[in-house]
Scaffold this active site. Structure first.
Site, mmCIF file in Angstrom:
data_model
loop_
_atom_site.group_PDB
_atom_site.id
_atom_site.type_symbol
_atom_site.label_atom_id
_atom_site.label_comp_id
_atom_site.label_asym_id
_atom_site.label_seq_id
_atom_site.Cartn_x
_atom_site.Cartn_y
_atom_site.Cartn_z
ATOM 1 N N GLU A 41 40.739 22.411 -30.367
ATOM 2 C CA GLU A 41 40.075 21.171 -30.803
ATOM 3 C C GLU A 41 38.748 21.485 -31.498
ATOM 4 O O GLU A 41 38.428 20.908 -32.551
ATOM 5 C CB GLU A 41 39.844 20.280 -29.585
ATOM 6 N N ASP A 45 38.194 20.499 -35.361
ATOM 7 C CA ASP A 45 37.120 19.570 -35.717
ATOM 8 C C ASP A 45 36.330 20.095 -36.917
ATOM 9 O O ASP A 45 36.039 19.351 -37.863
ATOM 10 C CB ASP A 45 36.202 19.377 -34.506
ATOM 11 N N ASP A 114 41.450 13.945 -29.834
ATOM 12 C CA ASP A 114 41.192 15.368 -29.577
ATOM 13 C C ASP A 114 42.433 16.211 -29.861
ATOM 14 O O ASP A 114 42.328 17.344 -30.350
ATOM 15 C CB ASP A 114 40.759 15.573 -28.122
ATOM 16 N N GLU A 117 42.886 16.961 -33.563
ATOM 17 C CA GLU A 117 42.007 18.070 -33.961
ATOM 18 C C GLU A 117 42.556 19.411 -33.470
ATOM 19 O O GLU A 117 42.493 20.419 -34.191
ATOM 20 C CB GLU A 117 40.596 17.837 -33.425
#
EC number: 3.1.26.3
Length: 226
Positions: A41, A45, A114, A117
């Site tokens: 994640e 991101d 989440d 990502e």
């Protein structure tokens, strides 16, 4: 993992993993295993932010940094990612611990966002930056085509505050009414009271700030501004 659901997910993503263990890890919440998706994640991101920033930079050559930042924030915020997760039917593929399953974690926006990502991070490690960039742009094509600079890209709390100030009304109040989960994985529920509304609107998020933004967005919807 259910192979039928996983194959369906990969078709919707538009990508088939060479290393299936990366896909499994991307779908694994920390409540289910010590080998969970939080590192993926973190990676995803950063990649998502770069890809969207690069796309906006080239699509809007005359737009200033402030507007581009607001457009990027709109495109990468949690509820946008959760929308995409629902489009992928991602919830049915999540690996969650018993507590999260019981509390409906497969529907929770923060977990869905989440995981998107984490999938981006997994695709990058499974392939390369060119592949993951093309995939993200495919996912975002409609949203990138529809977005434009301007006041609508301001965050919901700012827009709600400016709307009320422009009408000489009191500023909204935000109250934390519930905090669930352990310190590393909390869910905040916020009530936002707006002048003229009989009942407070509710926002939920993985931090107090995100929950307040979600509540402000619900207020804007009720006011007919979304």
């Amino acid at each position: 993992m259910n192979p039928i659901l996983i194959n369906k997910l990969q078709r919707k993503l538009g990508y088939t993993f060479t290393h299936s263990e990366l896909l499994q890890q991307a779908l694994t919440h920390r409540s289910a295993s010590s080998k969970h998706n939080e590192r993926l994640e973190f990676l995803g991101d950063s990649i998502l932010s770069y890809v969207i920033a690069n796309a906006l930079y080239h699509r809007f050559p005359r737009v200033d940094e402030g507007d581009m930042s607001r457009m990027r924030a709109t495109l990468v915020r949690g509820n946008t990612l959760a929308e995409m997760a629902r489009e992928f039917d991602l919830g049915e593929c999540l690996r969650l611990g018993p507590g999260e399953l019981k509390s409906g974690g497969f529907r929770r926006e923060s977990i869905l966002a989440d995981t998107v990502e984490a999938l981006i991070g997994g695709v990058f490690l499974d392939s390369d930056i060119q592949t993951v960039e093309k995939l993200i742009l495919d996912w975002y094509q409609t949203r990138l085509d529809e977005i434009s600079p301007g006041d609508k890209q301001k965050d919901p709390k700012t827009r709600l505050q400016e709307y009320l100030q422009g009408r000489h009304l009191p500023l909204p109040s935000y109250l934390v009414v519930q905090v669930r989960g352990e310190a590393h994985d909390q869910e905040f529920t916020i009530h936002c009271q707006v002048s003229g509304m009989a009942e407070p609107v509710v926002g939920v998020g993985s931090s107090r700030r995100k929950a307040e933004q979600a509540a402000a967005e619900q207020a804007l919807i009720k006011l007919g501004l979304e």
